[in-house]
Scaffold this motif. Structure first.
Motif, short mmCIF file in Angstrom:
data_model
loop_
_atom_site.label_atom_id
_atom_site.label_comp_id
_atom_site.label_asym_id
_atom_site.label_seq_id
_atom_site.Cartn_x
_atom_site.Cartn_y
_atom_site.Cartn_z
N ASP A 58 0.82 -1.21 0.00
CA ASP A 58 0.00 0.00 0.00
C ASP A 58 0.86 1.26 0.00
OD1 ASP A 58 -2.80 -1.20 0.43
OD2 ASP A 58 -1.62 -2.13 2.01
N LEU B 71 -1.76 5.84 7.17
CA LEU B 71 -3.04 5.14 7.18
C LEU B 71 -4.14 5.99 6.55
CD1 LEU B 71 -2.82 3.61 10.76
CD2 LEU B 71 -3.11 2.30 8.64
N GLU C 2 -1.81 -0.97 11.20
CA GLU C 2 -3.26 -0.88 11.10
C GLU C 2 -3.83 -0.02 12.21
OE1 GLU C 2 -5.22 -4.66 13.47
OE2 GLU C 2 -4.80 -4.86 11.34
N ASP D 266 -9.81 0.92 11.46
CA ASP D 266 -10.54 0.85 10.20
C ASP D 266 -9.86 0.02 9.12
OD1 ASP D 266 -12.56 2.57 11.19
OD2 ASP D 266 -11.26 4.30 10.78
N ARG D 267 -8.55 -0.05 9.14
CA ARG D 267 -7.89 -0.73 8.02
C ARG D 267 -6.50 -1.22 8.41
NH1 ARG D 267 -5.76 3.64 3.59
NH2 ARG D 267 -5.39 1.66 2.53
N GLN D 268 -6.01 -2.14 7.61
CA GLN D 268 -4.64 -2.62 7.74
C GLN D 268 -3.96 -2.43 6.39
OE1 GLN D 268 -3.73 -6.92 7.77
NE2 GLN D 268 -2.66 -6.56 9.71
N LEU D 269 -2.72 -2.01 6.39
CA LEU D 269 -2.02 -1.85 5.12
C LEU D 269 -0.59 -2.39 5.22
CD1 LEU D 269 0.07 0.74 5.48
CD2 LEU D 269 -2.00 2.07 5.11
N PRO E 108 -4.11 5.03 -0.59
CA PRO E 108 -5.39 4.74 -1.23
C PRO E 108 -5.91 3.36 -0.84
CG PRO E 108 -3.81 5.58 -2.83
CD PRO E 108 -3.05 5.28 -1.57
N THR E 109 -7.22 3.25 -0.71
CA THR E 109 -7.83 1.95 -0.50
C THR E 109 -7.89 1.21 -1.82
OG1 THR E 109 -10.06 2.78 -0.95
CG2 THR E 109 -9.25 2.91 1.33
N ALA E 110 -8.27 -0.07 -1.77
CA ALA E 110 -8.35 -0.87 -3.00
C ALA E 110 -9.32 -0.24 -3.99
CB ALA E 110 -8.79 -2.30 -2.66
N GLN E 111 -10.41 0.39 -3.47
CA GLN E 111 -11.38 1.00 -4.37
C GLN E 111 -10.84 2.28 -4.99
OE1 GLN E 111 -12.02 0.03 -1.22
NE2 GLN E 111 -13.21 -1.82 -1.69
N GLU E 112 -9.96 2.99 -4.25
CA GLU E 112 -9.44 4.26 -4.74
C GLU E 112 -8.22 4.09 -5.63
OE1 GLU E 112 -10.48 6.82 -0.69
OE2 GLU E 112 -8.49 5.95 -1.01
#
Length: 470
Positions: free
Chosen positions: A201, A366, A242, A245-248, A370-374
């Motif tokens: 990420d 964090l 992480e 909300d998320r882990q990267l 970008p997230t996977a969608q972004e």
């Protein structure tokens, strides 16, 4: 009627006739555990491989006639041969490198079974599946490529040959008992290059000894080698961070030097791993051992731009590392000066030795990775579909007629060449069928337009024959 050259007057007469181990570490185990998540790394990352792939040959069609009781007239009942299997790359989320191909350089799919009488078709050959890690790019000899980034995604890299038609397929009102069938064709084959580009990420970049490994060790529980000399890290190292909300995944990319994009050091190999990062964390020593911070920053940015692939357009945070070497007031002044150059809010200061600025840096990574969608989708290559991608062979339609120096004629075109590969030129009925097809698809007319006279030699693929069109 057609016959071989041994029978004068015929229309067509047959003429006599390594797994390379790129630098880097491979993830062997991953245990989710919040900010303490950790990757255990081996000492070799198999991030490149060159392999031979070969689709299975298609099965031959059968020549057969019914021999049933109480069926006085019989008839052709030869079944079709089965298609050959494909060689398929499969994106396997449990893989972390290209180690699956290190034990073999040749991958062949199964051939199709031959057709049989009583209209029994041959079975299709089994596919040969090759599991690869997410982030693998396959590059064919012709330069076409496909990226495998989604678990379960499949890419056919060598299609199997087509099965031949049995004699039942050639029966019609004027050819009621054909005594010929088609051969199966060979599958596609060739060398392909596999290249793994880490799916991180965020990537830590900078000149050697900028403090990337120390920072990764403080932000995650990765255990990179840390020393006070350049090029301590000679392989990419991964760690995870992480929040609620998320882990990267955070990657420590080995130090880049001037000329890296052109292959200096191992820079070209390492730059490839940066391509899939969504955010760059660019470390610059606030007090470098030699040179100036702005020069160090400019060197790395120039290499990103030279490598291409949009690396210089990725979002970037600039981190002034080893900030414990200066008083706090001077560090604040340095951050302000850098923000004037790279943008307000894009510069932070940190110290892996004291922990200063690390929590703020963790929060920013964090928030901004970008997230996977972004994340931008990989560039389209060759019109491949996302779920099931196939290396397409050259188009089978079309042909070209050329006059050769000895007065003969050569017909080129994949479709025409396959037509002759699929038939036995020693079979007079097959020769008659081929003459018919040459007339139907316009090859005979094209030959005449090029100056062809009956009896001239014609060459198609590996076959040479005299043509006497009716």
């Amino acid at each position: 009627m057609c016959s071989s050259r041994a029978a004068p007057g015929s229309a067509i007469a047959a003429a006599p006739g390594r797994v390379s181990g790129g630098g880097g570490g491979v993830v062997r185990d991953r245990t989710r555990g919040g900010r303490n998540s950790r990757f255990t790394l081996s000492n070799v990352l198999y991030d490149k491989a060159r392999i031979w792939v070969e689709g299975g040959r298609g099965g031959d069609g059968a020549v057969s006639f019914r021999r049933e009781a109480h069926v006085p007239k019989g008839g052709p009942d030869g079944g079709d041969g089965g298609h050959g299997g494909d060689v398929v790359l499969v994106c396997d989320p449990s893989r972390r490198d290209l180690g699956a191909v290190r034990g073999s350089r040749h991958f062949r799919a199964d051939r199709g079974r031959h057709g049989e009488g009583s209209n029994r078709h041959g079975a299709r050959g089994g596919d040969r599946e090759i599991p690869v890690a997410a982030g693998t790019q396959a590059v064919a000899v012709d330069g076409s490529s496909v990226d495998l980034t989604v678990p379960g995604q499949r890419a056919v890299v060598a299609q199997g040959g087509r099965g031949g038609h049995g004699n039942r397929r050639f029966a019609n009102a004027t050819r009621q008992a054909p005594r010929f069938a088609e051969h199966g064709t060979e599958g596609e084959s060739g060398w392909i290059e596999l290249r793994l580009k880490l799916l991180a990420d965020a990537g830590l970049i900078g000149l050697p000894n900028a403090g990337k490994s120390s920072l990764l060790a403080r932000l995650t529980r990765a255990d990179p080698k840390v020393a006070d000399y350049p090029f301590t890290t000679i392989e990419p190292v991964l760690g995870t961070i992480e929040d609620e909300d998320r882990q990267l995944v955070l990657a420590d990319i080995p130090g880049l030097i001037e000329g890296a994009a052109a292959g200096a050091g191992l820079g070209h190999e390492f730059l490839a791993h940066v391509e899939r990062c969504g955010l760059l964390v660019h470390l610059v020593e606030v007090v470098p051992a030699e040179g100036d911070p702005q020069g160090a920053y400019g060197t790395v940015r120039a290499e990103l731009a030279s490598h291409g692939g949009g690396l210089d357009r990725l979002p970037e945070l600039v981190v002034l590392s080893k900030s414990d070497l200066l008083p706090e007031e001077e560090v604040a002044e340095a951050v302000a000066r850098w923000e004037e150059e790279v943008g307000e809010g894009r510069v932070l200061a940190s110290s892996a030795a004291t922990g200063a600025g690390l929590e703020e840096l963790r929060r920013r990574i964090l928030a901004e990775a970008p997230t996977a969608q972004e994340a931008p989708a990989p560039p389209a290559t060759g019109g491949f579909e996302a779920e099931h991608r196939v290396y397409r062979p050259a188009g089978e339609g079309g042909y070209e007629v050329l006059r050769e120096e000895d007065g003969g004629f050569r017909v080129t075109g994949r479709g025409v060449e396959l037509l002759f590969q699929r038939h036995d030129l020693s079979n007079e009925e097959a020769l008659g069928y081929l003459e018919q097809r040459l007339n139907e698809i316009g090859v005979v007319a094209a030959l005449r337009a090029a100056g062809f006279e009956p009896g001239d030699d014609v060459r198609i693929g590996e076959h040479e024959f005299e043509l006497h069109p009716g």
